[in-house]
Design an enzyme around this catalytic site. Structure first.
Site, PDB file in Angstrom:
ATOM      1  CD  GLU A 114      -2.753  -1.185   2.466  1.00 31.46           C
ATOM      2  OE1 GLU A 114      -3.749  -0.451   2.527  1.00 31.46           O
ATOM      3  OE2 GLU A 114      -2.413  -1.951   3.386  1.00 31.46           O
ATOM      4  CB  SER A 151      -5.498  -1.340  -0.315  1.00 28.36           C
ATOM      5  OG  SER A 151      -5.305  -0.129   0.372  1.00 28.36           O
ATOM      6  CB  SER A 181      -9.996   8.083   2.223  1.00 21.32           C
ATOM      7  OG  SER A 181      -8.783   7.633   1.652  1.00 21.32           O
TER       8      SER A 181
END
Length: 341
Positions: free
Chosen positions: A13, A184, A315
Site C-alpha cells: 500500500e 486495500s 477515502s
C-alpha cells in the site's frame, strides 16, 4: 506545531500511503502547522532535524522525491538491515507529533508504534497492541468470535497446508480467499469454482504464508469510523462493477459511496454499536474504521478493522467526518488531538 507526516514504507500500500501523506501534509500546512512529508523507509540524506521544519515548503516536490524511490524499494531492502531511513528517527524526535499516514505491513501492524513508544515519540492512531491485533485478520477473527462480534465463518490455512479445494476445508462455494495481513483488498479473491479457488490460494500465498478462507456474504458493504470512542455516520459502498477491490477503492468514479447510508435508524444504531464493540475488542485507541457486510436478510457481519484508515481524496473516513460538518483539515487536526498520549 512541528509535525512529521510519515508515509511511504515498504508495504503493498506504499502508493496509497504517499497520497494519504501528501493530502494530510497539505491540510496541516493550510492550518499553519510546520508539517513535513517524510518516507519512513527511504528517509532523506542530509536531512537536519533542527532545520527540517521550514516556513516555506513544497509538499508536492517532497511527494515526488518519495515516489522516486518506488522502483528501488527491494534493492534498498537487500542492502541494509535497519528499517528507518536516513534522518527519520532524529526528525521524528524533534517534532511535536508524528502523523502516521502509513498503511499495511511495517506501518499499521504495531512495530513502528512500539518503537516510537520506546523512543518517547508521540504519534497518531492506536498503540502497538491494538495495531498488531487488528492487522492480523486471523487474530481479529478469533477475538471477534470470543467476544460476540458477528463475523463471517472462516478457516485459517498456511502455505505448508496446501489446501487442494474449498470442499476439503468444509467451505461452500462461493467463498472468499484473502491474505491474513494484507490491506486495500490486495490479495482478496471471491471464488466461485474449485479452479478459481486453487488459483486464488496460489496467488494469495505469493503475498503471505497465511490465508483466510471465509464465508461469502452476499449483500451490501458498509464502513463505520470510530473517533475517540464515538461512531461516525455509516458509508454505504456500492462498486459499479465487481467488488470493492483495489481499483474500485482508488479509481475515481468506480464506486458509489453514500454517507449517511440509507439505513433505518434501528440498523444504523445496531451497526454503530457493533463497530464500537469491535473497536474495544481489539484494544483500539484514538480512531479506526470498521468494515461490514449486511446480507440479504439484514444480518450484519464485521469483516475487519483499519487502524490507519486511508486519507486520500476518495477515502471513507473523511466522508464520514464531512457528514457531521468536519472538513478534511478539521479531521486531520482532530486525529492529532485525540491521539495525544
Amino acid at each position: 506545531m512541528k509535525i512529521v507526516v510519515l508515509a511511504g514504507g515498504t508495504s503493498t500500500e506504499r502508493d496509497v500511503s504517499i497520497v494519504s501523506g501528501t493530502k494530510v501534509c497539505e491540510a496541516l500546512r493550510s492550518r499553519g502547522h510546520l508539517a513535513i512529508l517524510l518516507d519512513v523507509f527511504c528517509g532523506k540524506e542530509g536531512l537536519q532535524a533542527e532545520t527540517a521544519f521550514a516556513e516555506e515548503y513544497d509538499v508536492e516536490r517532497e511527494a515526488a522525491y518519495i515516489r522516486s524511490f518506488n522502483d528501488s524499494i527491494e534493492k534498498i531492502k537487500a542492502e541494509r538491515r535497519e528499517f528507518f531511513g536516513p534522518g527519520v528517527l532524529e526528525t521524528c524526535r524533534a517534532a511535536d507529533t508524528v502523523f502516521l499516514a502509513l498503511h499495511g505491513t511495517c506501518g499499521e501492524d504495531g512495530r513502528i508504534q512500539a518503537a516510537f513508544d520506546l523512543l518517547g515519540i508521540t504519534y497518531t492512531g492506536s498503540g502497538y497492541l491494538g495495531s498488531a491485533l487488528a492487522m492480523d485478520k486471523t487474530i481479529t477473527k478469533q477475538l471477534f468470535r470470543e467476544n460476540g462480534v458477528p463475523a463471517p465463518a472462516g478457516v485459517i490455512v498456511r502455505k505448508t497446508d496446501s489446501p487442494k479445494s474449498a470442499a476439503e476445508l468444509g467451505m461452500e462455494l462461493p467463498c472468499v480467499v484473502k491474505t491474513a495481513c494484507g490491506g486495500s483488498s490486495v490479495g482478496v479473491y471471491i471464488v466461485h469454482t474449485e479452479e478459481e479457488f486453487s488459483e486464488a490460494v496460489k496467488n494469495g500465498f505469493s503475498y503471505e504464508d497465511k490465508l483466510i478462507v471465509e464465508q461469502y456474504i452476499r449483500g451490501q458493504e458498509y464502513t463505520v469510523g470510530v473517533i475517540d470512542g464515538k461512531a461516525y455516520p455509516i458509508v454505504e459502498i456500492s462498486p459499479i462493477a465487481g467488488f470493492y477491490d483495489y481499483k474500485n477503492k482508488y479509481q475515481a468514479g468506480s464506486t458509489i459511496e453514500t454517507c449517511p447510508a440509507p439505513l433505518s435508524a434501528e440498523l444504523t444504531q445496531k451497526m454503530q454499536e457493533i463497530a464500537l464493540k469491535a473497536y474495544d475488542t481489539l484494544r483500539l485507541e484514538s480512531y479506526a474504521r470498521m468494515d461490514f457486510m449486511m446480507d440479504e436478510d439484514g444480518g450484519i457481519y464485521c469483516l475487519e478493522a483499519n487502524t490507519l484508515p486511508g486519507m486520500t481524496p476518495t477515502s471513507l473516513l473523511p466522508q464520514e467526518a464531512a457528514a457531521v460538518g468536519m472538513n478534511f483539515a478539521d479531521l486531520c487536526e482532530k486525529l492529532i488531538e485525540v491521539s495525544k498520549r
